[in-house]
Design a protein around this motif. Structure first.
Motif, short mmCIF file in Angstrom:
data_model
loop_
_atom_site.label_atom_id
_atom_site.label_comp_id
_atom_site.label_asym_id
_atom_site.label_seq_id
_atom_site.Cartn_x
_atom_site.Cartn_y
_atom_site.Cartn_z
N HIS A 5 -16.76 8.42 4.37
CA HIS A 5 -16.35 7.87 5.66
C HIS A 5 -16.05 6.39 5.46
CE1 HIS A 5 -16.67 6.61 9.88
NE2 HIS A 5 -16.19 7.82 10.10
N LEU A 6 -14.75 6.06 5.38
CA LEU A 6 -14.35 4.70 5.03
C LEU A 6 -14.84 3.65 6.02
CD1 LEU A 6 -10.73 5.28 3.70
CD2 LEU A 6 -12.78 4.78 2.41
N LEU A 7 -14.77 3.95 7.31
CA LEU A 7 -15.20 2.97 8.30
C LEU A 7 -16.69 2.69 8.20
CD1 LEU A 7 -13.02 3.79 11.43
CD2 LEU A 7 -12.89 1.79 9.93
N ALA A 8 -17.48 3.71 7.90
CA ALA A 8 -18.92 3.50 7.74
C ALA A 8 -19.18 2.62 6.51
CB ALA A 8 -19.65 4.83 7.60
N PHE A 23 -10.27 -7.22 1.63
CA PHE A 23 -8.86 -7.60 1.72
C PHE A 23 -8.21 -7.65 0.35
CE2 PHE A 23 -9.62 -9.16 6.03
CZ PHE A 23 -8.44 -8.74 6.63
N PHE A 24 -8.98 -8.00 -0.65
CA PHE A 24 -8.40 -8.11 -1.98
C PHE A 24 -7.93 -6.75 -2.50
CE2 PHE A 24 -8.07 -9.37 -6.42
CZ PHE A 24 -7.33 -10.53 -6.25
N GLY A 25 -8.44 -5.65 -1.96
CA GLY A 25 -7.99 -4.32 -2.35
C GLY A 25 -6.54 -4.06 -1.97
N LEU A 26 -6.03 -4.77 -0.97
CA LEU A 26 -4.64 -4.61 -0.57
C LEU A 26 -3.69 -5.16 -1.63
CD1 LEU A 26 -4.73 -5.62 3.19
CD2 LEU A 26 -4.50 -3.33 2.23
N VAL A 27 -4.12 -6.15 -2.38
CA VAL A 27 -3.24 -6.80 -3.34
C VAL A 27 -2.80 -5.84 -4.45
CG1 VAL A 27 -3.06 -8.69 -5.01
CG2 VAL A 27 -4.11 -9.09 -2.76
N PRO A 28 -3.73 -5.21 -5.19
CA PRO A 28 -3.24 -4.29 -6.23
C PRO A 28 -2.54 -3.05 -5.66
CG PRO A 28 -5.65 -4.30 -6.17
CD PRO A 28 -5.17 -5.37 -5.23
N ALA A 89 -10.31 -4.90 14.08
CA ALA A 89 -8.93 -5.31 13.80
C ALA A 89 -8.65 -5.36 12.30
CB ALA A 89 -8.65 -6.67 14.44
N TYR A 90 -9.53 -5.99 11.55
CA TYR A 90 -9.32 -6.13 10.12
C TYR A 90 -9.42 -4.79 9.40
CZ TYR A 90 -9.74 -11.23 10.60
OH TYR A 90 -9.55 -12.54 10.93
N SER A 91 -10.34 -3.93 9.82
CA SER A 91 -10.47 -2.61 9.20
C SER A 91 -9.21 -1.79 9.41
CB SER A 91 -11.67 -1.86 9.77
OG SER A 91 -12.86 -2.52 9.47
N SER A 92 -8.69 -1.83 10.63
CA SER A 92 -7.45 -1.10 10.92
C SER A 92 -6.31 -1.60 10.05
CB SER A 92 -7.08 -1.25 12.40
OG SER A 92 -8.08 -0.69 13.21
N LEU A 95 -6.87 -0.40 6.35
CA LEU A 95 -6.61 1.03 6.19
C LEU A 95 -5.12 1.35 6.34
CD1 LEU A 95 -9.69 2.53 8.05
CD2 LEU A 95 -9.28 2.42 5.58
N ALA A 96 -4.44 0.69 7.28
CA ALA A 96 -3.00 0.91 7.45
C ALA A 96 -2.24 0.42 6.21
CB ALA A 96 -2.50 0.19 8.70
N GLY A 97 -2.62 -0.74 5.69
CA GLY A 97 -1.96 -1.27 4.50
C GLY A 97 -2.15 -0.39 3.29
N LEU A 98 -3.38 0.09 3.08
CA LEU A 98 -3.64 0.99 1.96
C LEU A 98 -2.89 2.31 2.12
CD1 LEU A 98 -7.46 0.42 1.37
CD2 LEU A 98 -5.57 -0.35 -0.08
N GLY A 99 -2.87 2.82 3.34
CA GLY A 99 -2.14 4.07 3.61
C GLY A 99 -0.65 3.91 3.36
N PHE A 100 -0.09 2.81 3.85
CA PHE A 100 1.34 2.57 3.66
C PHE A 100 1.67 2.41 2.17
CE2 PHE A 100 5.12 -0.04 3.31
CZ PHE A 100 6.01 0.75 4.01
N SER A 101 0.83 1.70 1.43
CA SER A 101 1.06 1.53 0.00
C SER A 101 1.01 2.87 -0.73
CB SER A 101 0.03 0.57 -0.60
OG SER A 101 0.23 -0.72 -0.10
N LEU A 102 0.08 3.73 -0.34
CA LEU A 102 -0.03 5.05 -0.97
C LEU A 102 1.21 5.89 -0.67
CD1 LEU A 102 -1.63 7.23 -2.49
CD2 LEU A 102 -2.62 7.88 -0.29
N VAL A 103 1.65 5.91 0.58
CA VAL A 103 2.84 6.68 0.95
C VAL A 103 4.06 6.15 0.21
CG1 VAL A 103 4.42 7.16 2.87
CG2 VAL A 103 1.97 7.44 3.18
#
Length: 128
Positions: A5-8, A23-28, A89-92, A95-103
């Protein structure tokens, strides 16, 4: 202990005062997608729509990359946990950034693979 459960998990990290590191996870994640999209453009995108979608994906991945860097820099090191509104706000956004990068990564990898003629036997393997 990490869960599925990512939010938890994000809340646990926030409670420990380390949310800024997420936030640093969005960079790679966005950097890999940018690399794949550039590779796809170099291979030659077929059709104007596909090329346009790749350019749009590139622009959006640059936005994700920059949001990860800016978010990381905005939260000071050793800061207390975020407020519930900031956390939401930051969690959303993460998660949106990681999802978009994966897609983007999956789509451009598949499109580049198809445009290279993958699945076709190489000429040296064709037996007359």
């Amino acid at each position: 202990m990490p869960t599925l459960h990512l939010l938890a998990d994000m809340k646990t990290i926030n409670d420990a005062g380390h949310f800024r590191d997420l936030f640093f996870g969005l960079v790679p994640a966005s950097a890999v997608s940018l690399s794949t999209a550039f590779d796809f453009i170099c291979v030659k995108a077929r059709g104007e729509i596909t090329g346009l979608l790749v350019v749009i994906a590139l622009i959006l991945n640059v936005v994700v990359l920059l949001s990860g860097v800016v978010g990381f820099l905005m939260i000071p090191p050793h800061s207390p946990p975020l407020s519930p509104a900031e956390f939401s706000a930051y969690s959303s956004m993460i998660l949106a950034g990681l999802g978009f990068s994966l897609v983007t990564e999956l789509w451009t990898s598949g499109a580049a693979h198809r445009s290279r003629g993958a699945g076709q036997p190489s000429p040296s393997l064709i037996v007359d």
